[in-house]
Design a protein around this motif. Structure first.
Motif, PDB file in Angstrom:
ATOM      1  N   SER A 103       0.832  -1.207   0.000  1.00  7.49           N
ATOM      2  CA  SER A 103       0.000   0.000   0.000  1.00  7.49           C
ATOM      3  C   SER A 103       0.868   1.261   0.000  1.00  7.49           C
ATOM      4  CB  SER A 103      -0.927   0.005   1.224  1.00  7.49           C
ATOM      5  OG  SER A 103      -0.181  -0.086   2.427  1.00  7.49           O
ATOM      6  N   ASP A 104       2.021   1.214   0.696  1.00 12.52           N
ATOM      7  CA  ASP A 104       2.942   2.352   0.695  1.00 12.52           C
ATOM      8  C   ASP A 104       3.499   2.593  -0.699  1.00 12.52           C
ATOM      9  OD1 ASP A 104       2.667   2.534   3.494  1.00 12.52           O
ATOM     10  OD2 ASP A 104       4.285   1.088   3.799  1.00 12.52           O
ATOM     11  N   ILE A 105       3.878   1.508  -1.361  1.00 10.66           N
ATOM     12  CA  ILE A 105       4.448   1.622  -2.699  1.00 10.66           C
ATOM     13  C   ILE A 105       3.409   2.137  -3.685  1.00 10.66           C
ATOM     14  CG2 ILE A 105       5.493   0.313  -4.598  1.00 10.66           C
ATOM     15  CD1 ILE A 105       6.636  -1.590  -2.462  1.00 10.66           C
ATOM     16  N   LYS A 106       2.194   1.623  -3.577  1.00 11.08           N
ATOM     17  CA  LYS A 106       1.118   2.064  -4.478  1.00 11.08           C
ATOM     18  C   LYS A 106       0.856   3.552  -4.310  1.00 11.08           C
ATOM     19  CE  LYS A 106      -3.672   1.048  -5.762  1.00 11.08           C
ATOM     20  NZ  LYS A 106      -4.859   0.189  -5.471  1.00 11.08           N
ATOM     21  N   ALA A 107       0.845   4.019  -3.048  1.00 13.15           N
ATOM     22  CA  ALA A 107       0.589   5.434  -2.791  1.00 13.15           C
ATOM     23  C   ALA A 107       1.714   6.300  -3.345  1.00 13.15           C
ATOM     24  CB  ALA A 107       0.437   5.667  -1.294  1.00 13.15           C
ATOM     25  N   ALA A 108       2.953   5.847  -3.177  1.00 16.71           N
ATOM     26  CA  ALA A 108       4.103   6.615  -3.668  1.00 16.71           C
ATOM     27  C   ALA A 108       4.098   6.691  -5.187  1.00 16.71           C
ATOM     28  CB  ALA A 108       5.394   5.984  -3.170  1.00 16.71           C
ATOM     29  N   LEU A 109       3.725   5.596  -5.834  1.00 15.61           N
ATOM     30  CA  LEU A 109       3.709   5.581  -7.299  1.00 15.61           C
ATOM     31  C   LEU A 109       2.596   6.464  -7.869  1.00 15.61           C
ATOM     32  CD1 LEU A 109       4.434   1.807  -7.971  1.00 15.61           C
ATOM     33  CD2 LEU A 109       5.940   3.727  -8.482  1.00 15.61           C
ATOM     34  N   SER A 110       1.560   6.682  -7.089  1.00 16.67           N
ATOM     35  CA  SER A 110       0.454   7.525  -7.563  1.00 16.67           C
ATOM     36  C   SER A 110       0.779   9.011  -7.461  1.00 16.67           C
ATOM     37  CB  SER A 110      -0.816   7.221  -6.757  1.00 16.67           C
ATOM     38  OG  SER A 110      -0.654   7.600  -5.396  1.00 16.67           O
ATOM     39  N   ALA A 111       1.839   9.349  -6.707  1.00 12.08           N
ATOM     40  CA  ALA A 111       2.257  10.742  -6.564  1.00 12.08           C
ATOM     41  C   ALA A 111       3.103  11.157  -7.769  1.00 12.08           C
ATOM     42  CB  ALA A 111       3.044  10.918  -5.268  1.00 12.08           C
ATOM     43  N   PRO A 112       3.235  12.459  -8.029  1.00 13.28           N
ATOM     44  CA  PRO A 112       4.074  12.920  -9.158  1.00 13.28           C
ATOM     45  C   PRO A 112       5.503  12.411  -9.005  1.00 13.28           C
ATOM     46  CG  PRO A 112       2.721  14.708  -8.310  1.00 13.28           C
ATOM     47  CD  PRO A 112       2.559  13.565  -7.341  1.00 13.28           C
ATOM     48  N   GLN A 113       6.082  11.924 -10.098  1.00 10.51           N
ATOM     49  CA  GLN A 113       7.422  11.341 -10.070  1.00 10.51           C
ATOM     50  C   GLN A 113       8.446  12.305 -10.667  1.00 10.51           C
ATOM     51  OE1 GLN A 113       8.167   8.159  -8.796  1.00 10.51           O
ATOM     52  NE2 GLN A 113       6.063   8.257  -8.051  1.00 10.51           N
ATOM     53  N   GLU A 114       9.618  12.372 -10.022  1.00 14.05           N
ATOM     54  CA  GLU A 114      10.725  13.144 -10.559  1.00 14.05           C
ATOM     55  C   GLU A 114      11.750  12.201 -11.178  1.00 14.05           C
ATOM     56  OE1 GLU A 114      12.359  15.560  -7.538  1.00 14.05           O
ATOM     57  OE2 GLU A 114      10.527  16.694  -7.161  1.00 14.05           O
ATOM     58  N   GLY A 115      12.540  12.715 -12.112  1.00  9.48           N
ATOM     59  CA  GLY A 115      13.588  11.903 -12.706  1.00  9.48           C
ATOM     60  C   GLY A 115      13.032  10.935 -13.741  1.00  9.48           C
ATOM     61  N   VAL A 116      13.679   9.761 -13.837  1.00 11.40           N
ATOM     62  CA  VAL A 116      13.296   8.759 -14.829  1.00 11.40           C
ATOM     63  C   VAL A 116      11.951   8.152 -14.459  1.00 11.40           C
ATOM     64  CG1 VAL A 116      13.950   6.594 -15.939  1.00 11.40           C
ATOM     65  CG2 VAL A 116      15.714   8.252 -15.294  1.00 11.40           C
ATOM     66  N   PRO A 117      10.937   8.183 -15.348  1.00 15.25           N
ATOM     67  CA  PRO A 117       9.647   7.567 -15.034  1.00 15.25           C
ATOM     68  C   PRO A 117       9.808   6.069 -14.806  1.00 15.25           C
ATOM     69  CG  PRO A 117       9.515   8.988 -16.980  1.00 15.25           C
ATOM     70  CD  PRO A 117      10.962   8.825 -16.666  1.00 15.25           C
ATOM     71  N   LEU A 118       9.059   5.547 -13.836  1.00 14.36           N
ATOM     72  CA  LEU A 118       9.153   4.130 -13.500  1.00 14.36           C
ATOM     73  C   LEU A 118       8.028   3.354 -14.150  1.00 14.36           C
ATOM     74  CD1 LEU A 118       9.933   4.470  -9.684  1.00 14.36           C
ATOM     75  CD2 LEU A 118      11.568   4.073 -11.538  1.00 14.36           C
ATOM     76  N   ALA A 119       8.310   2.092 -14.479  1.00 15.65           N
ATOM     77  CA  ALA A 119       7.273   1.207 -14.991  1.00 15.65           C
ATOM     78  C   ALA A 119       6.281   0.916 -13.863  1.00 15.65           C
ATOM     79  CB  ALA A 119       7.887  -0.082 -15.515  1.00 15.65           C
ATOM     80  N   PRO A 120       5.051   0.527 -14.202  1.00 16.75           N
ATOM     81  CA  PRO A 120       4.042   0.243 -13.173  1.00 16.75           C
ATOM     82  C   PRO A 120       4.532  -0.788 -12.161  1.00 16.75           C
ATOM     83  CG  PRO A 120       3.012   0.335 -15.329  1.00 16.75           C
ATOM     84  CD  PRO A 120       4.494   0.393 -15.555  1.00 16.75           C
ATOM     85  N   GLY A 121       4.364  -0.485 -10.879  1.00 15.12           N
ATOM     86  CA  GLY A 121       4.717  -1.424  -9.825  1.00 15.12           C
ATOM     87  C   GLY A 121       6.170  -1.419  -9.401  1.00 15.12           C
ATOM     88  N   VAL A 122       7.034  -0.618 -10.064  1.00 10.52           N
ATOM     89  CA  VAL A 122       8.452  -0.592  -9.717  1.00 10.52           C
ATOM     90  C   VAL A 122       8.654   0.244  -8.450  1.00 10.52           C
ATOM     91  CG1 VAL A 122      10.743   0.177 -10.445  1.00 10.52           C
ATOM     92  CG2 VAL A 122       9.239  -0.981 -12.051  1.00 10.52           C
TER      93      VAL A 122
END
Length: 279
Positions: A103-122
């Motif tokens: 759940s922590d990872i899912k929440a972090a991935l839903s936030a705006p990302q800086e740097g290299v975009p990550l693939a889903p679930g990374v």
């Protein structure tokens, strides 16, 4: 060096047609080269591994006509080797403890990302700042992939599969985007991940050729990083196509309708299995 390959199933469910294809292909390749075919039981997932599934692996492969050297390697009996490798990486500051839940990872991935975009679930690296002396019970251990890659030179994979045949250089940015910081130790340090244990075992068993599905192509590059970090040899890889269902989805262990044991029970012959998987 003698051609040596392996089939390394996990005893967490029934083998299906996809497993049959991979095992038969590896066995055939070893036979053609007058080489060695090994069976390895990857049973570090203690929560899901069952002795009954392991016994069925032996029965299914024997029925298919495969033979292998004895004694075979069971990963649960070699945990100290994997722990020693983890400690080598820890001493170099290449792994860190992680307490993140899904759940922590899912929440972090839903936030705006800086740097290299990550693939889903990374994994986005929320615990990357932590040191090993902050590890608490229940924390996983992750490889700081970005830091690890900076310590290495170019890495090349030799591939013999029809789709990827040739020499391919690892793309660090792509690996960071598609894989991120992988878990190398699960919960307690005595439970290694598949990617680490397989690297240690391939070296210990002098595997020269790894035959595996094309769905593990990115995993291969990650394992090459671990091989370089641990000063281990890199085998030649053969990534084969996947056996899929009528909808084009790759088979999974939950797909009992295509379990080898069911074909056995229905009176299908081993030669028919070879035809079904295209051998």
């Amino acid at each position: 060096m003698t051609f040596t390959t392996r089939f390394a199933p996990s005893p967490t469910g029934p083998l299906h047609l996809g497993h049959a294809y991979s095992a038969l292909l590896a066995f055939d390749m070893a036979q053609a080269q007058q080489g060695r075919f090994l069976l390895r039981i990857e049973d570090t997932d203690t929560g899901r591994s069952r002795l009954a599934w392991e016994q069925q692996i032996y029965e299914d492969l024997t029925w298919l006509g495969l033979t292998w050297e004895h004694p075979l390697l069971r990963q649960s009996e070699h945990l100290p080797h994997y722990n020693a490798a983890l400690m080598k990486l820890a001493e170099r500051g290449l792994i860190y403890p992680c307490s993140c839940r899904r759940s922590d990872i899912k929440a972090a991935l839903s936030a705006p990302q800086e740097g290299v975009p990550l693939a889903p679930g990374v994994y986005p690296g929320m615990c990357r700042h932590r040191k090993m002396d902050t590890r608490q019970s229940g924390d996983a251990l992750r490889l700081n992939l970005g830091h690890a890659l900076k310590t290495l030179g170019p890495l090349n994979m030799i591939e013999t599969g029809a789709k990827h045949s040739g020499t391919h250089q690892l793309d660090p940015k792509q690996l960071m985007r598609d894989v991120g910081d992988p878990v190398l130790g699960r919960k307690e340090i005595e439970t290694p991940s598949y990617v680490l244990a397989a690297v240690i075992d391939d070296a210990a068993q002098e595997i020269t050729h790894v035959v595996r599905g094309e769905d593990l192509y990115q995993t291969t590059f990650l394992q090459m990083v671990l091989q370089a970090l641990l000063d281990l040899p890199t085998p030649i890889y053969h990534h084969h196509g996947l056996i899929r269902d009528e909808q084009g989805k790759r088979l999974a262990k939950r797909d009992d309708a295509r379990a080898i044991s069911k074909y056995r029970a229905d009176g299908v012959s081993p030669s028919k299995i070879r035809t079904l998987v295209g051998l």
